[in-house]
Scaffold this active site. Structure first.
Site, PDB file in Angstrom:
ATOM      1  N   THR A  58       0.869  -1.188   0.000  1.00 54.51           N
ATOM      2  CA  THR A  58       0.000   0.000   0.000  1.00 54.51           C
ATOM      3  C   THR A  58       0.902   1.233   0.000  1.00 54.51           C
ATOM      4  O   THR A  58       1.389   1.637  -1.052  1.00 54.51           O
ATOM      5  CB  THR A  58      -0.964   0.012   1.213  1.00 54.51           C
ATOM      6  OG1 THR A  58      -0.220  -0.205   2.402  1.00 54.51           O
ATOM      7  CG2 THR A  58      -2.020  -1.058   1.064  1.00 54.51           C
ATOM      8  N   LYS A 103       3.697  -6.843   4.003  1.00 57.43           N
ATOM      9  CA  LYS A 103       3.405  -5.441   3.677  1.00 57.43           C
ATOM     10  C   LYS A 103       3.029  -4.737   4.976  1.00 57.43           C
ATOM     11  O   LYS A 103       2.533  -5.363   5.922  1.00 57.43           O
ATOM     12  CB  LYS A 103       2.296  -5.312   2.661  1.00 57.43           C
ATOM     13  CG  LYS A 103       0.891  -5.668   3.079  1.00 57.43           C
ATOM     14  CD  LYS A 103       0.082  -4.739   3.922  1.00 57.43           C
ATOM     15  CE  LYS A 103       0.098  -3.309   3.482  1.00 57.43           C
ATOM     16  NZ  LYS A 103      -0.835  -2.491   4.364  1.00 57.43           N
ATOM     17  N   THR A 151       0.479  -3.677  12.092  1.00 56.75           N
ATOM     18  CA  THR A 151      -0.471  -3.663  10.985  1.00 56.75           C
ATOM     19  C   THR A 151       0.149  -4.131   9.721  1.00 56.75           C
ATOM     20  O   THR A 151       0.977  -3.439   9.140  1.00 56.75           O
ATOM     21  CB  THR A 151      -0.926  -2.259  10.696  1.00 56.75           C
ATOM     22  OG1 THR A 151      -1.643  -1.846  11.800  1.00 56.75           O
ATOM     23  CG2 THR A 151      -1.826  -2.240   9.482  1.00 56.75           C
ATOM     24  N   GLU A 197       6.042   4.621   7.589  1.00 52.42           N
ATOM     25  CA  GLU A 197       5.650   5.867   6.924  1.00 52.42           C
ATOM     26  C   GLU A 197       6.374   7.094   7.469  1.00 52.42           C
ATOM     27  O   GLU A 197       6.214   7.453   8.631  1.00 52.42           O
ATOM     28  CB  GLU A 197       4.152   6.079   7.074  1.00 52.42           C
ATOM     29  CG  GLU A 197       3.348   5.148   6.187  1.00 52.42           C
ATOM     30  CD  GLU A 197       1.859   5.194   6.478  1.00 52.42           C
ATOM     31  OE1 GLU A 197       1.483   5.778   7.502  1.00 52.42           O
ATOM     32  OE2 GLU A 197       1.093   4.638   5.675  1.00 52.42           O
ATOM     33  N   ASN A 206      -0.123  10.729   6.488  1.00 46.65           N
ATOM     34  CA  ASN A 206      -1.350  10.266   7.112  1.00 46.65           C
ATOM     35  C   ASN A 206      -2.445  11.315   7.171  1.00 46.65           C
ATOM     36  O   ASN A 206      -3.554  11.032   7.618  1.00 46.65           O
ATOM     37  CB  ASN A 206      -1.037   9.695   8.487  1.00 46.65           C
ATOM     38  CG  ASN A 206      -0.336   8.368   8.339  1.00 46.65           C
ATOM     39  OD1 ASN A 206      -0.902   7.445   7.773  1.00 46.65           O
ATOM     40  ND2 ASN A 206       0.913   8.301   8.775  1.00 46.65           N
ATOM     41  N   SER A 221      -7.661  11.188   0.901  1.00 50.24           N
ATOM     42  CA  SER A 221      -8.217  12.284   0.113  1.00 50.24           C
ATOM     43  C   SER A 221      -7.472  12.446  -1.207  1.00 50.24           C
ATOM     44  O   SER A 221      -6.574  11.720  -1.527  1.00 50.24           O
ATOM     45  CB  SER A 221      -8.172  13.582   0.921  1.00 50.24           C
ATOM     46  OG  SER A 221      -6.908  13.773   1.492  1.00 50.24           O
TER      47      SER A 221
END
Lengths: 384, 384
Positions: A146, A169, A180, A260, A379, A384
């Site tokens: 992702t 992932k 996660t 991230e 994040n 969006s």
């Protein structure tokens, strides 16, 4: 070769059309036997995605023929329609492969609350089932990404002729009781589902469960281990667990390093604890302290924030007999400053925090990341 | 007028030299009686600063003559030398005012792990004690600021002739079981320390304790309430508690609105809970979810992150019968999407999240902020 390293496994990956980017978004891994034993560890989040609800039923008998994984949508909080999409996907895999749908695991990852496009997903399922081979492990690892910047894979081969391969992932929502992520690990060792389950729980407890990048636990986590038995070798439980743990350490470290927006990989080692649970609680509290994490981003050895995070736990300790070191520099001892904080060099990506509670002999390490501008950017712009 | 609104109180503030900026950094509030009753609520962090250790002894008899507060250093994890600095400060106040050091509260705020300059602090104490009057409440509120962008004050006057005034500081480390802050509230109501304690605990439980800006709990929190009795009026316990709660709501709201780097003030209301504790646990879990907080910063109504945060709690609920609204738009009901997320307008600073657990009749609200670039910037550059 990742999940196709071990004998008895084939895999494939396609772009089914779930990701707008046009990238690979659907992977299938198939166990051709002779064994079909498997074990799975799931997220402990009580708000679970449809593929988790489905897969928990599938694994009950310890038999798995195939696992299908999509990115581009979590299929979570999508109601009855979403569950039917998961079910239909498993049925389609079963139909294409001539196996039982009750032996097909399903994983999804992406945004919560959007319906997957069932038509595209089922067409993609047929396409990927028609393009399976023993060298597709690498593209399967790409298809589950992702926000990951690169695929995560790990491999191990034992001199006795059995091997383990894995893919993972995960880049955000990396937290406890599974970070996660989706992980698929395959082996050609001859082991039953009970042995696999025991080894998998032992390995994840000290690896994925100790990775706590941002304190946020996912609704879709699933770590799957499948054994084909194609090597005809049955390793000892200990040998297999050690090798599997190495695979999990490698994948967990890759997840941490690609978290991230992170600029530091932080290892928080808690020593001198009265119990391993105490050590873990303290490490996790520090790992989740935003002020500490922001300070590390700023290369600021602000050790007071570490002690403030220790102080909110229920662990056994004397607050004024705790030792804290950062990258080898003892910055606080017995309730007061020790070496000057200016001696700490936080410019390397790797950061070691050592906390000695001086209350026992137990220890644990928690793996986390710093809190950065880039984390906030990624994040705040995700859906969006 | 803040802490000097109520009759019987004088205050002062000076620049003692603890802040390099040259700004006010030392405040003194003195109760001239006739009563000297007081109550204090402290941080529940087990790693506590020296002024907390000192003040806990002072409040044991419920009698307080004065409170001295410095910014420019937390005096936390500074060992025996730091404790002696706190003690010497109280002794100096006592000497200057002709009271007992055992009736002098001390508060400090700033960086953990640095020694305060005792000489400057004691000289400043003499200076501030020499400049007390009944109109200095405003500058006292300035002197306790750290990263606050403005002073926080609140006032209340009852028709019966008694009043309450308060001041607060706090911008980061705003978390539970007291948000990180120093608060001084004065009243000329005639109340004993037992009544004050009861009212203060009732008021803080639903105000400061429900403010959870960044999940980080301080080592130095202290909320102090002092009564002079100078109005000669004894309000009912209920009337006083209601008024005190209003003062605390006002100050807590000001703390939230000035939280470091924040761009949204978020109220998370949890309804339909089986208990108030369940409602609070769920609200706090959402308030501490970095992914949710970053999404709000990006004006992104990513409601899946709210449910993912609900799912890690132990509260009583059916995961697939939870309703979530954002700014009045019902985005998820019964485990699936409801209104399109695009209908949610997150451009205003105030954000209302309502979560209905459909499991009972209890509710609670938690007040938090978003996770912004500016938060990361402020907290990565704090001590350097």
């Amino acid at each position: 070769m990742t999940v196709t390293l071990a004998k008895g496994f084939v895999a494939g990956a396609v772009h089914a059309g779930l990701k707008k980017s046009g990238k690979l978004d659907l992977a299938l891994v198939v166990n051709q036997g002779p064994l079909n034993s498997a074990a799975v560890v799931f997220t402990t989040n009580r708000c679970q995605a449809n593929p988790i609800i489905w897969s928990k039923e599938v694994i009950k008998d310890g038999q798995v023929s195939a696992i299908i994984l999509n990115s581009g949508g979590a299929n979570c909080y999508t109601g009855a329609q979403g569950f039917q999409t998961t079910h239909a996907t498993a049925e389609k895999v079963a139909e294409e492969l001539g196996v039982s749908a009750g032996d097909v695991l399903v994983c999804s990852t992406g945004l919560i609350g959007d319906q997957l496009d069932r038509e595209k997903l089922l067409a993609g399922t047929s396409a990927v089932a028609a393009n399976l081979n023993t060298t597709n492990g690498a593209i399967a690892a790409q298809a589950i990404m992702t926000t990951d910047s690169k695929p995560k894979t790990a491999e191990f081969t034992h001199a006795d002729g059995w091997s383990i391969g894995g893919m993972a992932k995960g880049a955000g929502m990396l937290a406890p009781g599974l970070a996660t992520m989706l992980v698929v690990i395959t082996t050609d060792a001859s082991l039953d589902s009970k042995s696999l389950d025991q080894a998998l729980r032992a390995a994840t407890r000290v690896t994925f469960d100790r990775l706590d990048s941002d304190g946020c636990m996912s609704t879709n986590d699933q770590v799957t281990l499948m054994a084909s038995g194609a090597s005809n070798v049955t390793p000892s439980q200990d040998d297999f667990t050690v090798a599997l743990t190495q695979i999990c350490i490698s994948l967990a470290t890759q997840l941490q390093q690609d978290a991230e927006g992170s600029s530091h990989d932080i290892t928080i080692t808690v020593q001198g604890a009265a119990s391993e649970a105490d050590a873990e609680e303290v490490g996790r509290s520090v790992a989740r302290n935003n002020l500490f994490k922001a300070a590390i981003y700023g290369n600021d050895p602000n050790w007071g924030r570490i002690l403030a995070a220790v102080g909110v736990t229920k662990a056994q300790f004397d607050p004024y007999n705790i030792d804290v070191s950062i990258n080898g520099v003892s910055v606080s001892r017995k309730g007061q400053p020790d070496q000057p904080r200016e001696l700490v060099d936080l410019s390397p990506r790797a950061v070691d925090i050592t906390i000695n509670l001086n209350s026992g002999t137990h220890s644990a390490a928690i793996y986390t990341n710093d809190l950065t501008h880039e984390y906030v950017t990624e994040n705040s712009e995700y859906s969006s």
